[in-house]
Scaffold this motif. Structure first.
Motif, short mmCIF file in Angstrom:
data_model
loop_
_atom_site.label_atom_id
_atom_site.label_comp_id
_atom_site.label_asym_id
_atom_site.label_seq_id
_atom_site.Cartn_x
_atom_site.Cartn_y
_atom_site.Cartn_z
N ALA A 160 74.77 -16.38 4.31
CA ALA A 160 73.85 -17.08 5.22
C ALA A 160 74.60 -18.14 6.02
CB ALA A 160 72.71 -17.73 4.44
N ALA A 161 75.48 -18.90 5.32
CA ALA A 161 76.25 -19.95 5.99
C ALA A 161 77.20 -19.34 7.02
CB ALA A 161 77.03 -20.76 4.97
N GLY A 162 77.83 -18.23 6.65
CA GLY A 162 78.74 -17.55 7.57
C GLY A 162 78.02 -17.04 8.80
N THR A 163 76.82 -16.50 8.60
CA THR A 163 76.01 -16.00 9.73
C THR A 163 75.61 -17.14 10.65
OG1 THR A 163 75.14 -14.24 8.34
CG2 THR A 163 73.92 -14.72 10.35
N GLU A 164 75.24 -18.27 10.02
CA GLU A 164 74.82 -19.44 10.80
C GLU A 164 75.95 -19.96 11.67
OE1 GLU A 164 73.49 -23.90 9.67
OE2 GLU A 164 72.51 -22.33 8.49
N GLU A 165 77.16 -20.00 11.10
CA GLU A 165 78.33 -20.47 11.85
C GLU A 165 78.66 -19.51 12.99
OE1 GLU A 165 82.63 -20.69 10.34
OE2 GLU A 165 81.88 -22.74 10.06
N ALA A 166 78.58 -18.22 12.72
CA ALA A 166 78.86 -17.21 13.74
C ALA A 166 77.86 -17.32 14.89
CB ALA A 166 78.82 -15.81 13.13
N GLU A 167 76.60 -17.57 14.54
CA GLU A 167 75.56 -17.72 15.57
C GLU A 167 75.81 -18.97 16.42
OE1 GLU A 167 71.92 -17.71 13.40
OE2 GLU A 167 71.79 -15.50 13.30
N ALA A 168 76.22 -20.04 15.75
CA ALA A 168 76.52 -21.29 16.46
C ALA A 168 77.69 -21.10 17.43
CB ALA A 168 76.84 -22.40 15.46
N ASP A 169 78.72 -20.37 16.96
CA ASP A 169 79.87 -20.06 17.81
C ASP A 169 79.46 -19.22 19.01
OD1 ASP A 169 81.69 -21.50 16.41
OD2 ASP A 169 82.70 -19.80 15.47
N ALA A 170 78.62 -18.21 18.77
CA ALA A 170 78.17 -17.32 19.84
C ALA A 170 77.36 -18.10 20.89
CB ALA A 170 77.33 -16.19 19.27
N GLU A 171 76.52 -19.01 20.39
CA GLU A 171 75.70 -19.83 21.30
C GLU A 171 76.60 -20.73 22.16
OE1 GLU A 171 72.30 -23.20 20.75
OE2 GLU A 171 72.30 -21.57 19.30
N TYR A 172 77.62 -21.29 21.50
CA TYR A 172 78.58 -22.15 22.21
C TYR A 172 79.33 -21.35 23.29
CZ TYR A 172 82.86 -24.85 23.03
OH TYR A 172 83.90 -25.52 23.62
N ASP A 173 79.85 -20.18 22.89
CA ASP A 173 80.60 -19.33 23.82
C ASP A 173 79.75 -18.93 25.03
OD1 ASP A 173 82.79 -19.46 22.17
OD2 ASP A 173 82.41 -17.53 21.20
N ASN A 174 78.49 -18.58 24.78
CA ASN A 174 77.59 -18.18 25.86
C ASN A 174 77.31 -19.34 26.81
OD1 ASN A 174 77.32 -15.52 25.01
ND2 ASN A 174 75.53 -15.93 23.73
N ALA A 175 77.11 -20.52 26.24
CA ALA A 175 76.84 -21.71 27.06
C ALA A 175 78.04 -22.03 27.96
CB ALA A 175 76.52 -22.91 26.17
N LEU A 176 79.24 -21.92 27.38
CA LEU A 176 80.46 -22.20 28.15
C LEU A 176 80.66 -21.18 29.26
CD1 LEU A 176 82.91 -24.06 28.41
CD2 LEU A 176 84.11 -22.61 26.76
N LYS A 177 80.47 -19.89 28.91
CA LYS A 177 80.63 -18.82 29.91
C LYS A 177 79.63 -18.97 31.04
CE LYS A 177 82.49 -15.25 26.81
NZ LYS A 177 82.13 -14.08 26.00
N GLU A 178 78.39 -19.31 30.68
CA GLU A 178 77.34 -19.47 31.68
C GLU A 178 77.66 -20.61 32.64
OE1 GLU A 178 72.63 -20.50 31.63
OE2 GLU A 178 73.36 -19.25 30.00
N ALA A 179 78.15 -21.72 32.09
CA ALA A 179 78.50 -22.88 32.92
C ALA A 179 79.67 -22.55 33.85
CB ALA A 179 78.85 -24.08 32.04
N ILE A 180 80.69 -21.86 33.32
CA ILE A 180 81.85 -21.47 34.13
C ILE A 180 81.43 -20.52 35.25
CG2 ILE A 180 84.03 -20.17 34.11
CD1 ILE A 180 84.48 -21.32 31.25
N ARG A 181 80.57 -19.55 34.91
CA ARG A 181 80.08 -18.60 35.91
C ARG A 181 79.26 -19.32 36.99
NH1 ARG A 181 78.58 -14.97 32.57
NH2 ARG A 181 76.44 -15.66 32.32
N GLY A 182 78.48 -20.31 36.55
CA GLY A 182 77.66 -21.09 37.49
C GLY A 182 78.53 -21.86 38.48
N VAL A 183 79.61 -22.45 37.98
CA VAL A 183 80.55 -23.18 38.86
C VAL A 183 81.18 -22.22 39.87
CG1 VAL A 183 82.78 -24.39 38.95
CG2 VAL A 183 81.07 -25.06 37.26
N GLN A 184 81.60 -21.06 39.39
CA GLN A 184 82.21 -20.06 40.28
C GLN A 184 81.23 -19.61 41.37
OE1 GLN A 184 83.33 -17.20 37.28
NE2 GLN A 184 85.38 -18.06 37.00
#
Length: 208
Positions: A160-184
């Motif tokens: 459960a903890a591993g899944t939670e961390e993976a989800e947090a990482d995925a959310e972070y990665d998506n937020a960063l990608k979205e912001a970078i794409r928005g700037v572009q």
């Protein structure tokens, strides 16, 4: 015959005055558009400064210098925005009557606002780092000896903890990608509109 000649002279004079007024308006419009491009150049330089300062901060970790830079750059961006809003207002008034140009620089202003917001978002995310990569603080841990302590962060890694961390990482990665794409996307839109401004400048220069 004299009346006819007078009418011709009056007409010619009016045509000359109209042409001079038209040239004068074109000249003023030209000056304002050139000034707008100059403000955009200042914005570009401010972004270079911000990017360089953030890179230095990520290497050195010196928060104060970075915060001071952010304050300076914010003042510069606010000044640029103020100048652009003044230009937009001038293009809309009776001296210019160029609502099309006012709308053009308004769109650029909106995109610049979006670009700055997303740039700040990217820097905040990068400062925080991915959830799984963040350093652990040991300030709440119990120390028995100088080199040994009971770490409150040690816990059994469950599925459960591993899944939670993976989800947090995925959310972070998506937020960063979205912001970078928005700037572009904003940069692309801004450059397209600036190209329209340059075409307008070329057309006005050809008419004068």
């Amino acid at each position: 015959m004299e009346d006819f000649e007078k009418k011709v002279k009056i007409t010619e004079t009016m045509e000359i005055e109209e042409k001079e007024e038209s040239n004068n308006n074109s000249s003023k419009t030209l000056d304002l558009l050139r000034r707008f491009l100059s403000v955009q150049q200042c914005r570009a330089q401010a972004y270079v400064k911000l990017k360089r300062g953030f890179s230095d901060y990520m290497v050195s970790g010196v928060e104060l210098a970075y915060q001071q830079l952010c304050s300076e750059v914010t003042v510069e961006f606010n000044d640029c925005s103020k100048q652009v809003l003044e230009m937009e207002s001038m293009f809309r008034n009776s001296d210019f009557c160029r609502a099309d140009l006012a709308q053009l620089i308004r769109v650029v202003q909106t995109q610049e606002k979006q670009k700055l917001h997303l740039t700040a978002t990217i820097q905040v995310l990068k400062k925080a780092g991915r959830p799984s990569d963040r350093l652990v603080s040991h300030e709440n841990c119990r120390f028995k000896k100088p080199m040994e302590h009971e770490c409150v962060h040690v816990h059994e890694i469950t599925e459960a903890a591993g899944t939670e961390e993976a989800e947090a990482d995925a959310e972070y990665d998506n937020a960063l990608k979205e912001a970078i794409r928005g700037v572009q996307d904003s940069v692309t839109a801004i450059n397209e509109h600036l190209e329209e401004v340059r075409y307008e400048i070329a057309a006005l220069e050809a008419d004068i």
